[in-house]
Design a protein around this motif. Structure first.
Motif, PDB file in Angstrom:
ATOM      1  N   HIS A   1      48.835  21.183  47.065  1.00  0.00           N
ATOM      2  CA  HIS A   1      49.151  22.415  47.773  1.00  0.00           C
ATOM      3  C   HIS A   1      49.000  23.528  46.739  1.00  0.00           C
ATOM      4  O   HIS A   1      49.894  23.747  45.922  1.00  0.00           O
ATOM      5  N   LEU A   2      47.847  24.192  46.772  1.00  0.00           N
ATOM      6  CA  LEU A   2      47.453  25.134  45.718  1.00  0.00           C
ATOM      7  C   LEU A   2      47.348  26.535  46.300  1.00  0.00           C
ATOM      8  O   LEU A   2      46.597  26.754  47.259  1.00  0.00           O
ATOM      9  N   PHE A   3      48.080  27.471  45.722  1.00  0.00           N
ATOM     10  CA  PHE A   3      48.187  28.817  46.264  1.00  0.00           C
ATOM     11  C   PHE A   3      47.923  29.882  45.205  1.00  0.00           C
ATOM     12  O   PHE A   3      48.265  29.690  44.038  1.00  0.00           O
ATOM     13  N   THR A   4      47.384  31.008  45.651  1.00  0.00           N
ATOM     14  CA  THR A   4      47.429  32.218  44.830  1.00  0.00           C
ATOM     15  C   THR A   4      48.835  32.794  45.028  1.00  0.00           C
ATOM     16  O   THR A   4      49.530  32.430  45.990  1.00  0.00           O
ATOM     17  N   PRO A   5      49.262  33.712  44.172  1.00  0.00           N
ATOM     18  CA  PRO A   5      50.588  34.320  44.378  1.00  0.00           C
ATOM     19  C   PRO A   5      50.724  34.988  45.756  1.00  0.00           C
ATOM     20  O   PRO A   5      51.766  34.886  46.399  1.00  0.00           O
ATOM     21  N   GLU A   6      49.659  35.622  46.206  1.00  0.00           N
ATOM     22  CA  GLU A   6      49.693  36.288  47.508  1.00  0.00           C
ATOM     23  C   GLU A   6      49.827  35.277  48.646  1.00  0.00           C
ATOM     24  O   GLU A   6      50.595  35.495  49.588  1.00  0.00           O
ATOM     25  N   GLU A   7      49.078  34.185  48.572  1.00  0.00           N
ATOM     26  CA  GLU A   7      49.165  33.142  49.603  1.00  0.00           C
ATOM     27  C   GLU A   7      50.553  32.503  49.621  1.00  0.00           C
ATOM     28  O   GLU A   7      51.090  32.208  50.687  1.00  0.00           O
TER      29      GLU A   7
ATOM     30  N   HIS B   1      40.888  22.364  44.120  1.00  0.00           N
ATOM     31  CA  HIS B   1      41.116  20.919  44.025  1.00  0.00           C
ATOM     32  C   HIS B   1      40.293  20.317  42.890  1.00  0.00           C
ATOM     33  O   HIS B   1      40.796  19.490  42.125  1.00  0.00           O
ATOM     34  N   GLN B   2      39.045  20.733  42.792  1.00  0.00           N
ATOM     35  CA  GLN B   2      38.191  20.220  41.723  1.00  0.00           C
ATOM     36  C   GLN B   2      38.771  20.556  40.351  1.00  0.00           C
ATOM     37  O   GLN B   2      38.740  19.730  39.437  1.00  0.00           O
ATOM     38  N   ALA B   3      39.310  21.756  40.196  1.00  0.00           N
ATOM     39  CA  ALA B   3      39.886  22.169  38.916  1.00  0.00           C
ATOM     40  C   ALA B   3      41.103  21.321  38.562  1.00  0.00           C
ATOM     41  O   ALA B   3      41.276  20.910  37.410  1.00  0.00           O
ATOM     42  N   VAL B   4      41.938  21.020  39.549  1.00  0.00           N
ATOM     43  CA  VAL B   4      43.118  20.188  39.296  1.00  0.00           C
ATOM     44  C   VAL B   4      42.689  18.762  38.963  1.00  0.00           C
ATOM     45  O   VAL B   4      43.205  18.157  38.017  1.00  0.00           O
TER      46      VAL B   4
ATOM     47  N   CYS C   1      47.051  24.305  31.820  1.00  0.00           N
ATOM     48  CA  CYS C   1      45.732  24.675  32.339  1.00  0.00           C
ATOM     49  C   CYS C   1      45.749  25.873  33.281  1.00  0.00           C
ATOM     50  O   CYS C   1      44.753  26.585  33.379  1.00  0.00           O
ATOM     51  N   PHE C   2      46.848  26.088  33.988  1.00  0.00           N
ATOM     52  CA  PHE C   2      46.829  27.074  35.068  1.00  0.00           C
ATOM     53  C   PHE C   2      47.843  28.206  34.943  1.00  0.00           C
ATOM     54  O   PHE C   2      47.903  29.052  35.817  1.00  0.00           O
TER      55      PHE C   2
ATOM     56  N   GLY D   1      47.592  32.596  39.593  1.00  0.00           N
ATOM     57  CA  GLY D   1      46.591  33.644  39.746  1.00  0.00           C
ATOM     58  C   GLY D   1      45.195  33.144  39.434  1.00  0.00           C
ATOM     59  O   GLY D   1      44.207  33.752  39.853  1.00  0.00           O
ATOM     60  N   ASP D   2      45.104  32.022  38.723  1.00  0.00           N
ATOM     61  CA  ASP D   2      43.799  31.436  38.407  1.00  0.00           C
ATOM     62  C   ASP D   2      43.025  31.051  39.656  1.00  0.00           C
ATOM     63  O   ASP D   2      41.808  30.909  39.610  1.00  0.00           O
ATOM     64  N   PHE D   3      43.728  30.865  40.776  1.00  0.00           N
ATOM     65  CA  PHE D   3      43.071  30.445  42.010  1.00  0.00           C
ATOM     66  C   PHE D   3      42.505  31.609  42.818  1.00  0.00           C
ATOM     67  O   PHE D   3      41.821  31.395  43.816  1.00  0.00           O
ATOM     68  N   SER D   4      42.770  32.821  42.401  1.00  0.00           N
ATOM     69  CA  SER D   4      42.279  33.999  43.131  1.00  0.00           C
ATOM     70  C   SER D   4      40.756  33.970  43.215  1.00  0.00           C
ATOM     71  O   SER D   4      40.075  33.751  42.220  1.00  0.00           O
ATOM     72  N   GLY D   5      40.253  34.155  44.424  1.00  0.00           N
ATOM     73  CA  GLY D   5      38.818  34.172  44.653  1.00  0.00           C
ATOM     74  C   GLY D   5      38.175  32.801  44.734  1.00  0.00           C
ATOM     75  O   GLY D   5      36.967  32.700  44.897  1.00  0.00           O
ATOM     76  N   GLN D   6      38.972  31.742  44.618  1.00  0.00           N
ATOM     77  CA  GLN D   6      38.419  30.386  44.676  1.00  0.00           C
ATOM     78  C   GLN D   6      38.686  29.751  46.045  1.00  0.00           C
ATOM     79  O   GLN D   6      39.787  29.862  46.587  1.00  0.00           O
TER      80      GLN D   6
END
Length: 112
Positions: free
Chosen positions: A78-84, A57-60, A14-15, A46-51
């Motif tokens: 514990h959900l991160f963008t690559p930058e985070e 959490h809802q997506a997971v 999914c991600f 990267g799917d989490f960028s801008g979220q």
């Protein structure tokens, strides 16, 4: 280990994660040995960028709806963008110890 593998497979599909780690933390809780009910998920995508965190959490939870309905009691996410993830230095906090719910806990017996 079947549920843990299912979680890993679904999240991987999914991600498109850059990093994915699923840990079975059931042994830290008041459950029978070899249970698969409590998991810690570290996911970098990267799917989490801008979220916002809530949307992540809802997506997971949406991706794992079947597992949540079928016996998984808790997910520490514990959900991160690559930058985070880079800013965090790849560090993920330890999960807290179980705070109760045990049949051996006198406070829980008093409520029963």
């Amino acid at each position: 280990m079947i549920i843990q593998q299912t979680i890993e497979n679904k999240l991987g599909q999914c991600f498109s994660p850059l990093h994915l780690q699923v840990e079975n933390e059931s042994h830290k809780h008041s459950v029978p040995p070899d249970s698969e009910t409590h998991f810690k998920v570290t996911l970098v995508s990267g799917d989490f960028s801008g979220q916002a965190k809530v949307r992540r959490h809802q997506a997971v939870y949406k991706a794992l709806a079947g597992e949540m309905a079928g016996g998984v009691h808790a997910l520490a996410l514990h959900l991160f963008t690559p930058e985070e993830w880079q800013q965090a230095g790849g560090d993920v906090p330890d999960s807290p110890n179980c705070m109760g719910g045990s049949k051996k806990d006198p406070a829980m017996q008093a409520k029963g």
